[in-house]
Design a protein around this motif. Structure first.
Motif, PDB file in Angstrom:
ATOM      1  N   ASN A  51      -9.832 -50.077 -10.841  1.00 47.96           N
ATOM      2  CA  ASN A  51      -9.114 -49.624  -9.653  1.00 47.96           C
ATOM      3  C   ASN A  51      -8.059 -50.610  -9.166  1.00 47.96           C
ATOM      4  O   ASN A  51      -6.880 -50.263  -9.073  1.00 47.96           O
ATOM      5  N   THR A  52      -8.451 -51.802  -8.823  1.00 47.31           N
ATOM      6  CA  THR A  52      -7.517 -52.751  -8.201  1.00 47.31           C
ATOM      7  C   THR A  52      -7.562 -54.094  -8.911  1.00 47.31           C
ATOM      8  O   THR A  52      -8.064 -55.078  -8.365  1.00 47.31           O
ATOM      9  N   PRO A  53      -7.060 -54.169 -10.149  1.00 50.06           N
ATOM     10  CA  PRO A  53      -7.146 -55.440 -10.886  1.00 50.06           C
ATOM     11  C   PRO A  53      -6.374 -56.564 -10.231  1.00 50.06           C
ATOM     12  O   PRO A  53      -6.770 -57.725 -10.336  1.00 50.06           O
ATOM     13  N   TYR A  54      -5.282 -56.267  -9.520  1.00 46.30           N
ATOM     14  CA  TYR A  54      -4.499 -57.337  -8.910  1.00 46.30           C
ATOM     15  C   TYR A  54      -5.237 -57.964  -7.731  1.00 46.30           C
ATOM     16  O   TYR A  54      -5.202 -59.183  -7.519  1.00 46.30           O
ATOM     17  N   LYS A  55      -5.911 -57.159  -6.933  1.00 44.49           N
ATOM     18  CA  LYS A  55      -6.729 -57.717  -5.862  1.00 44.49           C
ATOM     19  C   LYS A  55      -7.868 -58.557  -6.439  1.00 44.49           C
ATOM     20  O   LYS A  55      -8.209 -59.620  -5.921  1.00 44.49           O
ATOM     21  N   ALA A  56      -8.453 -58.059  -7.534  1.00 40.93           N
ATOM     22  CA  ALA A  56      -9.528 -58.812  -8.164  1.00 40.93           C
ATOM     23  C   ALA A  56      -9.024 -60.150  -8.675  1.00 40.93           C
ATOM     24  O   ALA A  56      -9.691 -61.175  -8.525  1.00 40.93           O
ATOM     25  N   LEU A  57      -7.841 -60.162  -9.274  1.00 39.52           N
ATOM     26  CA  LEU A  57      -7.255 -61.418  -9.738  1.00 39.52           C
ATOM     27  C   LEU A  57      -7.077 -62.386  -8.571  1.00 39.52           C
ATOM     28  O   LEU A  57      -7.337 -63.588  -8.696  1.00 39.52           O
ATOM     29  N   GLY A  58      -6.654 -61.864  -7.430  1.00 38.85           N
ATOM     30  CA  GLY A  58      -6.431 -62.712  -6.269  1.00 38.85           C
ATOM     31  C   GLY A  58      -7.698 -63.364  -5.765  1.00 38.85           C
ATOM     32  O   GLY A  58      -7.730 -64.569  -5.503  1.00 38.85           O
TER      33      GLY A  58
END
Length: 783
Positions: free
Chosen positions: A328-335
């Motif tokens: 769903n939200t890989p960029y938030k997870a990366l953050g």
């Protein structure tokens, strides 16, 4: 041009190395088991191989300077050739031992896999100091060279880990992913060899400058303080990695690519820190290096304090971590992962700084680099064992973190023996003050600071909520209406459950015994203890001789003792002659049971979440085939009634069926059964004994002891499934193609293709319903 080529080669070399590590670890969890101890041993194989490989590579870099380019090309070619055949070799070695020897020893498992993997991993370790030797320039640039090129290597490793965990395994499968890595190594070999020959031609027949033999790095002659500091810094690097991984993991659901995802960010932070601080250490005078180490220590501690003092509620409410997933939200997870792993950036600076201190002669930079890297790697091994197997178990997460920081401070003190006494006192005092600040400011019970909110989040009705820390991780115990659920910190689905109310009907197998009068199981195997109701109820059947329950997590068994139904828990605590509990990995147990030629009449697989880490170890076509080999000819296997699993069962068995629900999930819809038996046709009247009727109608533990002789029983409905094009949309999961776990691209492309869809919800599924009339015969005794 040559430096750019070396940078590319360093990147690709790290890229392929982490592909191997991620894939080989995944294969070995299938062959050895997913329990924490075995995974620690598997990681150790890599550490040992890389550590001794760097040491050997450093010696080679000193003794065969003229042949270095050709040696490097040959080494990459050897790694590539092994990579092409590594998966079949690993499976053969482990399968042969598991099939022919019934001995169950994790130490033997470790030795077998160490023998298989140590040679290629040794070569991987040998390549790094050799290429560093080629890139040496002057003593003033040692820190920059080591920091930059080793950082590039680690950056490639981060990219390999991320790409493998998120894309490659899903796209290519495990075996083809290692084939890809092998091709990368062969490409490196050919590229480097061709460039070497071209450079030799343009240089008038000379390939690389050859220096006079120099004195090699020697552990016996190296300063003891330097060796101890390297060991300390290496142990803290891996120890801190495990601590931060442990903290960060609790904000995510346990989806399979998580480890690769976090490993990639960890390696990225290492690469950036090594390159950045490697450049800085070359720009300061030698007498100020010790103050750089103090700055790294302070930066690491301050970043840890900042990260771990962000309130859990803020992370959950404002960053919406429960939505984090690679789907769903890989960029938030990366953050969020980058935020929690930011202290690694400072810890990474210790390696190039120590190498700079150690190198006294530019001519022996290769062997010196190898010697320091070996000590760091030895520290990695020590840190992972002590933290993973001892400190987490006895001290918990926060105290383990404080111990790591204390060891880091000792490492700096080891290097401060030559600075003036006043400065040394200032150094020690500053570190002591920072450690005291860390102890005072860190939340002592980090995972318990918001239990009240957790109670509301999980909609629990009963106090208290307990947070359990052990070597396997952090578990939240959530009291519910009739159960205590074991959950990952923010995950709203239970990974295990301790029930306080026993649902008798579905756990007695009475429905199976009614439609098959010959089915009276003597030996039963249950993989996953679940609510512990099944073995308790089955022991009440006179014909049952033994129920073997295999459970991976000891904490779940302890939970049954503390919170389970009193009678059920008593059977577990005091023991029962018919019940045997085995704490081990389910797949490992089955392999050893096959080697012992054991047989069972019924096998139940109680692993419910098909997308969690390690599920493909249990729900693959290969493992289901092994379970079938454990069955007696007229036996049955019961699994959760996922549509994808039904397709797998129809590939191996003649019959697949379930008992439709009347609104109560525990009335049969939870399970689908596989067998090679032919069952009665529709409309058959089935005679049953009063005692079996009592089990069939029982709604409580007390009812089990009350036979029924006069009551009329409702007809028994059974839904039989058959092969059809309907099942084409659902994939069969194999050991190589992990289609249930690694499915980010599939989920985004065809979200309706969901292996978790229950068969009872598939109205257009191909099945035949049979209804049986039940007649109680008072004179029948089928026990």
């Amino acid at each position: 041009m040559f430096r750019a080529l070396v940078a590319v080669i360093f990147f690709l070399s790290g890229f392929s190395t982490l592909i191997y590590q991620v894939v080989w670890q995944r294969v070995l969890t299938q062959e050895v088991g997913v329990d924490f101890v075995s995974m620690t041993f598997i990681v150790t194989i890599f550490m040992v191989g890389l550590g001794f490989g760097t040491l050997i590579g450093g010696r080679i870099a000193e003794r065969w300077k003229k042949q270095i380019p050709y040696l490097y090309a040959a080494m990459e070619a050897c790694i590539g050739i092994f990579g092409l055949c590594s998966i079949p070799l690993l499976r053969f070695a482990n399968g042969f031992f598991a099939t022919h020897f019934s001995i169950e020893s994790i130490w033997i498992d470790f030795l077998i896999n160490c023998v298989v993997l140590v040679f290629p991993i040794l070569i991987m370790g040998m390549t790094t100091p050799i290429i560093v030797e080629l890139m040496k320039t002057t003593l003033n640039r040692v820190g920059s060279i080591v920091g930059f090129y080793y950082g590039i290597n680690v950056l490639g490793a981060a990219a390999g880990a991320l790409a493998t965990g998120i894309f490659f395994i899903e796209l290519f499968g495990l075996r083809n992913t290692t084939v890809l890595a092998g091709c990368v190594n062969l490409f490196i070999s050919v590229l480097f060899l061709l460039f070497t020959r071209v450079r030799k031609v343009f240089a008038g027949g000379k390939s690389f400058p050859i220096e006079k033999p120099s004195q090699q790095f020697s552990f016996s002659k190296a300063p003891a303080n330097l060796l101890f500091a390297s060991l300390a810094f290496g142990s803290v690097t891996l120890g801190l990695e495990m601590v931060l991984f442990r903290v960060t993991t609790n904000y995510f659901s346990p989806w399979p690519p998580l480890f690769s995802f976090m490993l990639a960010i960890f390696l990225l932070m290492l690469a950036l820190g090594e390159a950045f601080f490697g450049a800085i250490v070359d720009r300061i005078t030698p007498n100020r290096i010790i103050w750089l180490l103090l700055a790294l220590f302070a930066g690491g501690l301050i970043s840890i304090l900042i990260v771990l003092n962000i309130p859990l509620l803020y992370i959950h409410d404002h960053l919406k971590v429960e939505q984090f997933s690679v789907y769903n939200t890989p960029y938030k997870a990366l953050g969020i992962v980058a935020l929690f792993l930011s202290p690694v950036f400072f810890i990474a600076g210790f390696f190039p700084t120590v190498v700079k201190i150690a190198v006294k002669n530019i001519e022996n930079v290769g062997s010196t680099f190898a010697g320091i890297l070996f000590m760091f790697t030895a520290g990695n091994i020590l840190g992972s064992f002590i933290v993973g197997l001892i400190l987490f178990e006895y001290l918990g997460t926060i105290l383990t973190l404080i111990c790591c920081c204390f060891i880091l401070a000792l490492g700096i003190i080891f290097l401060a023996n030559k600075i003036p006494i006043k400065q040394r006192y200032f150094l020690i005092g500053t570190k002591a003050a920072l450690l005291i600040l860390l102890v005072l400011v860190l939340p002592t019970h980090y995972f318990q600071q918001s239990t009240g909110y957790l109670r509301n989040y999980f909609k629990a009705d009963v106090d208290p909520i307990e947070v359990i820390e052990d070597r396997e991780g952090v578990t939240v115990v959530v009291p519910d209406k009739d159960a205590y659920q074991f959950r990952v910190f923010w995950d709203n689905s239970a990974m295990a459950k301790v029930t306080t109310k026993v649902g008798v009907n579905v756990w007695s197998l009475s429905q199976l015994m009614i439609i098959d009068p010959d089915f009276r199981p003597k030996r039963i195997l249950q993989i996953g203890v679940g609510g512990n109701q099944f073995p308790y109820v089955m022991k009440e059947h006179d014909f049952v001789e033994k129920v073997t329950v295999v459970e991976l997590t000891r904490a779940v068994l302890e939970g049954h003792k503390r919170w389970g139904h009193p009678e059920v828990s008593a059977a577990l605590i005091q023991g029962h002659p018919k019940i045997e509990y085995v704490v081990t990995d389910g797949r490992r147990f089955v392999q050893k049971a096959l080697a012992r030629h054991e047989k069972y009449d019924f096998i139940q697989v109680g692993v419910s979440n098909i997308k969690q880490v390690g599920t493909n170890n249990i729900y693959s076509i290969e493992f289901l085939t092994k379970l079938k080999k454990l069955l007696n000819p007229n036996g049955y296997i019961g699994v959760f009634s996922y549509t994808g699993l039904a397709k797998m069962g129809l590939e191996l068995f003649k019959t697949a069926f379930l008992f439709p629900s009347d609104g109560n999930a525990f009335n049969g819809t939870l399970w689908i059964y596989f067998t090679d038996n032919s069952l009665p046709p529709d409309g058959t009247t089935l005679e049953i004994s009063p005692k079996l009727a009592g089990f069939y109608s029982a709604s409580s533990l007390e009812d089990l002891k009350n036979p029924i002789s006069t009551s009329t029983l409702a007809p028994l409905q059974v839904r039989f499934y058959r092969k059809s094009t309907f099942f084409d949309q659902f994939e069969i999961s194999t050991d190589d193609n992990l289609s249930y776990e690694y499915r980010m691209l599939k989920t985004r492309r065809t979200p309706e293709n969901n292996p978790e869809v229950y068969l009872t919800n598939q109205k257009n599924a191909p099945f035949e319903e049979r209804n049986y009339t039940l007649h109680i015969n008072p004179n029948k005794n089928d026990y």
